[in-house]
Motif scaffolding. Sequence first.
Motif, PDB file in Angstrom:
ATOM      1  N   THR A   1      29.459  -0.355  15.215  1.00 12.54           N
ATOM      2  CA  THR A   1      28.641   0.527  14.383  1.00 12.54           C
ATOM      3  C   THR A   1      29.234   0.500  12.974  1.00 12.54           C
ATOM      4  OG1 THR A   1      30.003   2.478  14.801  1.00 12.54           O
ATOM      5  CG2 THR A   1      28.174   2.039  16.367  1.00 12.54           C
ATOM      6  N   ALA A   2      28.490   1.010  12.011  1.00 13.69           N
ATOM      7  CA  ALA A   2      28.987   1.076  10.632  1.00 13.69           C
ATOM      8  C   ALA A   2      30.258   1.912  10.568  1.00 13.69           C
ATOM      9  CB  ALA A   2      27.915   1.647   9.715  1.00 13.69           C
ATOM     10  N   ALA A   3      30.314   3.014  11.307  1.00 16.38           N
ATOM     11  CA  ALA A   3      31.498   3.878  11.314  1.00 16.38           C
ATOM     12  C   ALA A   3      32.708   3.152  11.907  1.00 16.38           C
ATOM     13  CB  ALA A   3      31.216   5.162  12.094  1.00 16.38           C
ATOM     14  N   GLU A   4      32.491   2.383  12.992  1.00 14.59           N
ATOM     15  CA  GLU A   4      33.585   1.622  13.598  1.00 14.59           C
ATOM     16  C   GLU A   4      34.096   0.551  12.648  1.00 14.59           C
ATOM     17  OE1 GLU A   4      32.456   1.868  18.340  1.00 14.59           O
ATOM     18  OE2 GLU A   4      31.415   0.413  17.065  1.00 14.59           O
ATOM     19  N   GLN A   5      33.179  -0.136  11.949  1.00 14.40           N
ATOM     20  CA  GLN A   5      33.574  -1.163  10.994  1.00 14.40           C
ATOM     21  C   GLN A   5      34.372  -0.564   9.850  1.00 14.40           C
ATOM     22  OE1 GLN A   5      33.086  -4.512  11.372  1.00 14.40           O
ATOM     23  NE2 GLN A   5      34.269  -4.864   9.506  1.00 14.40           N
ATOM     24  N   THR A   6      33.937   0.579   9.338  1.00 16.04           N
ATOM     25  CA  THR A   6      34.654   1.267   8.251  1.00 16.04           C
ATOM     26  C   THR A   6      36.039   1.691   8.710  1.00 16.04           C
ATOM     27  OG1 THR A   6      32.587   2.006   7.269  1.00 16.04           O
ATOM     28  CG2 THR A   6      34.585   3.228   6.658  1.00 16.04           C
ATOM     29  N   ALA A   7      36.141   2.229   9.922  1.00 14.25           N
ATOM     30  CA  ALA A   7      37.441   2.655  10.446  1.00 14.25           C
ATOM     31  C   ALA A   7      38.380   1.463  10.584  1.00 14.25           C
ATOM     32  CB  ALA A   7      37.258   3.355  11.794  1.00 14.25           C
ATOM     33  N   TYR A   8      37.851   0.332  11.059  1.00 16.65           N
ATOM     34  CA  TYR A   8      38.661  -0.880  11.202  1.00 16.65           C
ATOM     35  C   TYR A   8      39.147  -1.367   9.837  1.00 16.65           C
ATOM     36  CZ  TYR A   8      39.920  -5.721  12.112  1.00 16.65           C
ATOM     37  OH  TYR A   8      40.590  -6.905  12.170  1.00 16.65           O
ATOM     38  N   GLU A   9      38.257  -1.436   8.865  1.00 14.30           N
ATOM     39  CA  GLU A   9      38.632  -1.908   7.534  1.00 14.30           C
ATOM     40  C   GLU A   9      39.662  -0.996   6.891  1.00 14.30           C
ATOM     41  OE1 GLU A   9      34.886  -2.434   5.538  1.00 14.30           O
ATOM     42  OE2 GLU A   9      34.391  -4.203   6.739  1.00 14.30           O
ATOM     43  N   THR A  10      39.543   0.317   7.109  1.00 11.37           N
ATOM     44  CA  THR A  10      40.518   1.273   6.582  1.00 11.37           C
ATOM     45  C   THR A  10      41.881   1.040   7.223  1.00 11.37           C
ATOM     46  OG1 THR A  10      38.788   2.902   6.182  1.00 11.37           O
ATOM     47  CG2 THR A  10      41.051   3.733   6.317  1.00 11.37           C
TER      48      THR A  10
ATOM     49  N   ALA B   1      43.360  -2.217   5.845  1.00 12.71           N
ATOM     50  CA  ALA B   1      43.765  -2.104   4.442  1.00 12.71           C
ATOM     51  C   ALA B   1      45.134  -1.448   4.324  1.00 12.71           C
ATOM     52  CB  ALA B   1      42.721  -1.318   3.655  1.00 12.71           C
ATOM     53  N   GLY B   2      45.489  -0.614   5.295  1.00 14.26           N
ATOM     54  CA  GLY B   2      46.787   0.047   5.275  1.00 14.26           C
ATOM     55  C   GLY B   2      47.927  -0.858   5.694  1.00 14.26           C
ATOM     56  N   GLU B   3      47.636  -2.041   6.202  1.00 13.65           N
ATOM     57  CA  GLU B   3      48.661  -2.976   6.652  1.00 13.65           C
ATOM     58  C   GLU B   3      48.907  -4.039   5.592  1.00 13.65           C
ATOM     59  OE1 GLU B   3      47.799  -4.479  10.523  1.00 13.65           O
ATOM     60  OE2 GLU B   3      47.676  -2.484  11.391  1.00 13.65           O
ATOM     61  N   LEU B   4      49.552  -3.640   4.528  1.00 15.12           N
ATOM     62  CA  LEU B   4      49.828  -4.550   3.429  1.00 15.12           C
ATOM     63  C   LEU B   4      51.107  -5.327   3.698  1.00 15.12           C
ATOM     64  CD1 LEU B   4      48.983  -2.125   0.499  1.00 15.12           C
ATOM     65  CD2 LEU B   4      47.510  -3.848   1.533  1.00 15.12           C
ATOM     66  N   GLY B   5      51.326  -6.362   2.955  1.00 14.98           N
ATOM     67  CA  GLY B   5      52.552  -7.133   3.070  1.00 14.98           C
ATOM     68  C   GLY B   5      52.316  -8.498   3.680  1.00 14.98           C
TER      69      GLY B   5
END
Length: 152
Positions: free
Chosen positions: A46-55, A58-62
């Motif tokens: 769903t759009a909400a699941e995709q947004t949660a995944y991308e968020t 994005a927090g896993e930098l490096g």
Amino acid sequence: EGAWGSEGLPAAGPASAQFPVCAVQFLAGATRRLRPQGFGYAQQWTAAEQTAYETLMAGELGVHHRLLGHADAIQDDMHLQAHLLANGQPLDTPPDAALQKAALDWVLLFQCDTDPNTGMNWANNGRLYYWIQRQALQSGNFEQTWMILQSE
């Protein structure tokens, strides 16, 4: 001898292909699938699941070097691409059910990220992904390993 030295090891390549030695530390961790539909699931996120995944991602930098697990893909899932490459098929081959099933047999062997500590930069901050069929990995046969480069 050619590209191989007298001791069966690769001969030194050009200076641009040589990187400094670095210590390696192995850490166990969970990896995540890029998209559920690439793994035999019928439904899309769903759009909400995709947004949660991308968020979350994005927090896993490096720098993300990885041995096994799921790839941290920059572009698309690569299971099908690895299967098509290994079988000499065009990359735009339409993925029918049989191709999708066969593609799931490919696993990530190694992911090598752009790494400023070593001077490695793969095509504009990209990553190298090495793929192998599950049976080949289990038997220790690394002759049919395929590398895919993705970059921003």
